[in-house]
Design a protein around this motif. Structure first.
Motif, PDB file in Angstrom:
ATOM      1  N   LYS A 110      11.330  15.855 -11.936  1.00 39.48           N
ATOM      2  CA  LYS A 110      10.334  15.988 -10.878  1.00 39.48           C
ATOM      3  C   LYS A 110      10.582  14.818  -9.916  1.00 39.48           C
ATOM      4  CE  LYS A 110       7.108  17.052 -14.540  1.00 39.48           C
ATOM      5  NZ  LYS A 110       5.810  16.698 -15.103  1.00 39.48           N
ATOM      6  N   VAL A 111      10.567  15.085  -8.627  1.00 40.07           N
ATOM      7  CA  VAL A 111      10.834  14.037  -7.644  1.00 40.07           C
ATOM      8  C   VAL A 111       9.563  13.778  -6.842  1.00 40.07           C
ATOM      9  CG1 VAL A 111      12.246  13.325  -5.677  1.00 40.07           C
ATOM     10  CG2 VAL A 111      13.259  14.727  -7.510  1.00 40.07           C
ATOM     11  N   TYR A 112       9.182  12.510  -6.782  1.00 38.17           N
ATOM     12  CA  TYR A 112       8.038  12.065  -5.995  1.00 38.17           C
ATOM     13  C   TYR A 112       8.564  11.167  -4.880  1.00 38.17           C
ATOM     14  CZ  TYR A 112       5.204  13.430 -10.044  1.00 38.17           C
ATOM     15  OH  TYR A 112       4.605  14.123 -11.064  1.00 38.17           O
ATOM     16  N   TYR A 113       8.301  11.549  -3.631  1.00 35.25           N
ATOM     17  CA  TYR A 113       8.651  10.700  -2.498  1.00 35.25           C
ATOM     18  C   TYR A 113       7.431   9.848  -2.174  1.00 35.25           C
ATOM     19  CZ  TYR A 113      12.532  13.941  -2.027  1.00 35.25           C
ATOM     20  OH  TYR A 113      13.638  14.709  -2.268  1.00 35.25           O
ATOM     21  N   VAL A 114       7.676   8.568  -1.894  1.00 32.86           N
ATOM     22  CA  VAL A 114       6.587   7.615  -1.687  1.00 32.86           C
ATOM     23  C   VAL A 114       6.848   6.792  -0.430  1.00 32.86           C
ATOM     24  CG1 VAL A 114       5.317   5.662  -2.695  1.00 32.86           C
ATOM     25  CG2 VAL A 114       6.232   7.465  -4.185  1.00 32.86           C
ATOM     26  N   ASP A 115       5.806   6.574   0.361  1.00 30.88           N
ATOM     27  CA  ASP A 115       5.843   5.646   1.494  1.00 30.88           C
ATOM     28  C   ASP A 115       5.159   4.351   1.109  1.00 30.88           C
ATOM     29  OD1 ASP A 115       7.006   7.448   3.301  1.00 30.88           O
ATOM     30  OD2 ASP A 115       5.085   8.055   4.167  1.00 30.88           O
ATOM     31  N   ALA A 162       0.880  -1.166   0.000  1.00 31.42           N
ATOM     32  CA  ALA A 162       0.000   0.000   0.000  1.00 31.42           C
ATOM     33  C   ALA A 162       0.917   1.214   0.000  1.00 31.42           C
ATOM     34  CB  ALA A 162      -0.921  -0.005   1.217  1.00 31.42           C
ATOM     35  N   ALA A 163       0.771   2.059  -1.004  1.00 27.66           N
ATOM     36  CA  ALA A 163       1.652   3.216  -1.155  1.00 27.66           C
ATOM     37  C   ALA A 163       0.859   4.503  -1.027  1.00 27.66           C
ATOM     38  CB  ALA A 163       2.340   3.166  -2.517  1.00 27.66           C
ATOM     39  N   ARG A 164       1.558   5.543  -0.570  1.00 32.58           N
ATOM     40  CA  ARG A 164       0.942   6.869  -0.466  1.00 32.58           C
ATOM     41  C   ARG A 164       1.999   7.935  -0.771  1.00 32.58           C
ATOM     42  NH1 ARG A 164       0.388   5.980   5.822  1.00 32.58           N
ATOM     43  NH2 ARG A 164       2.574   6.309   6.394  1.00 32.58           N
ATOM     44  N   PRO A 165       1.553   9.092  -1.252  1.00 28.57           N
ATOM     45  CA  PRO A 165       2.494  10.194  -1.492  1.00 28.57           C
ATOM     46  C   PRO A 165       3.141  10.639  -0.187  1.00 28.57           C
ATOM     47  CG  PRO A 165       0.372  10.634  -2.532  1.00 28.57           C
ATOM     48  CD  PRO A 165       0.184   9.434  -1.657  1.00 28.57           C
ATOM     49  N   ALA A 166       4.436  10.988  -0.264  1.00 27.34           N
ATOM     50  CA  ALA A 166       5.172  11.446   0.920  1.00 27.34           C
ATOM     51  C   ALA A 166       5.941  12.733   0.633  1.00 27.34           C
ATOM     52  CB  ALA A 166       6.112  10.342   1.395  1.00 27.34           C
ATOM     53  N   GLY A 167       5.535  13.459  -0.414  1.00 31.22           N
ATOM     54  CA  GLY A 167       6.167  14.729  -0.719  1.00 31.22           C
ATOM     55  C   GLY A 167       6.657  14.798  -2.153  1.00 31.22           C
ATOM     56  N   VAL A 168       7.020  15.997  -2.569  1.00 31.36           N
ATOM     57  CA  VAL A 168       7.551  16.228  -3.915  1.00 31.36           C
ATOM     58  C   VAL A 168       8.698  17.224  -3.817  1.00 31.36           C
ATOM     59  CG1 VAL A 168       5.397  15.725  -5.133  1.00 31.36           C
ATOM     60  CG2 VAL A 168       5.905  18.067  -4.439  1.00 31.36           C
ATOM     61  N   ALA A 169       9.533  17.207  -4.839  1.00 32.94           N
ATOM     62  CA  ALA A 169      10.638  18.154  -4.956  1.00 32.94           C
ATOM     63  C   ALA A 169      10.986  18.250  -6.431  1.00 32.94           C
ATOM     64  CB  ALA A 169      11.838  17.701  -4.135  1.00 32.94           C
ATOM     65  N   THR A 170      11.981  19.050  -6.739  1.00 33.32           N
ATOM     66  CA  THR A 170      12.494  19.147  -8.097  1.00 33.32           C
ATOM     67  C   THR A 170      14.011  19.068  -8.039  1.00 33.32           C
ATOM     68  OG1 THR A 170      10.632  20.545  -8.756  1.00 33.32           O
ATOM     69  CG2 THR A 170      12.564  20.540 -10.206  1.00 33.32           C
TER      70      THR A 170
END
Length: 163
Positions: free
Chosen positions: A28-33, A11-19
């Motif tokens: 584009k950076v997507y952090y995932v838990d 089960a994954a969820r968004p954990a933030g974004v950056a560039t």
């Protein structure tokens, strides 16, 4: 076919974004838990004791170039870029997030790992954004608005094949 092995719940969820930017190179950076697993500190950013922006420095050290996106889990980070040799093709490269050593994405029976569910959801959006954009700046303006991504049954293949 290889014998089917047990698989962790997913089960994954968004954990933030950056560039990540390095001159003209932008990702584009997507952090995932991944949540709901034992040893949560191995899979969830807020429990691991490492800041997310640490990944940006490691991308620079690895010399990541091009245009694309990154999906960074606490345990693995994958870089997806639009191929300089054929920009309608996407390249993927993997790193262990802990030390940013390369991950060999080759798998059994001559297959190559592409993506887990969260990566596939993000990749689908990003690929569509790329196809629809009339320029690189237009592509970079859009981000995936993905949400919680659970896998209903992480053993259905084993069940199907009676493993």
């Amino acid at each position: 076919m290889e014998p089917i092995k047990p698989c962790n719940t997913y089960a994954a969820r968004p954990a933030g974004v950056a560039t990540y930017e390095n001159g003209q190179h932008v990702f584009k950076v997507y952090y995932v838990d991944i949540y709901g697993r034992a040893e949560a500190e191995r899979y969830e950013w807020d429990l691991c004791g490492r800041p997310r922006d640490w990944v940006l420095g490691k991308l620079a050290e690895a010399g990541i170039e091009g245009i694309g996106f990154v999906v960074s889990f606490r345990h693995i980070t994958k870089v997806f870029r639009f191929a300089p040799s054929a920009e309608t093709v996407m390249h993927v490269r993997g790193f262990w997030t802990e030390d940013f050593s390369e991950v060999d994405l080759e798998r059994e029976e001559d297959y190559t790992e592409f993506a887990c569910y969260a990566e596939a959801v993000i990749a689908a959006d990003e690929y569509r954004f790329w196809a629809e954009a009339e320029s690189v700046p237009a592509y970079l303006q859009r981000r995936s608005d993905w949400t919680d991504a659970p896998v209903a049954d992480n053993a259905k293949l084993a069940c199907y094949f009676g493993a």
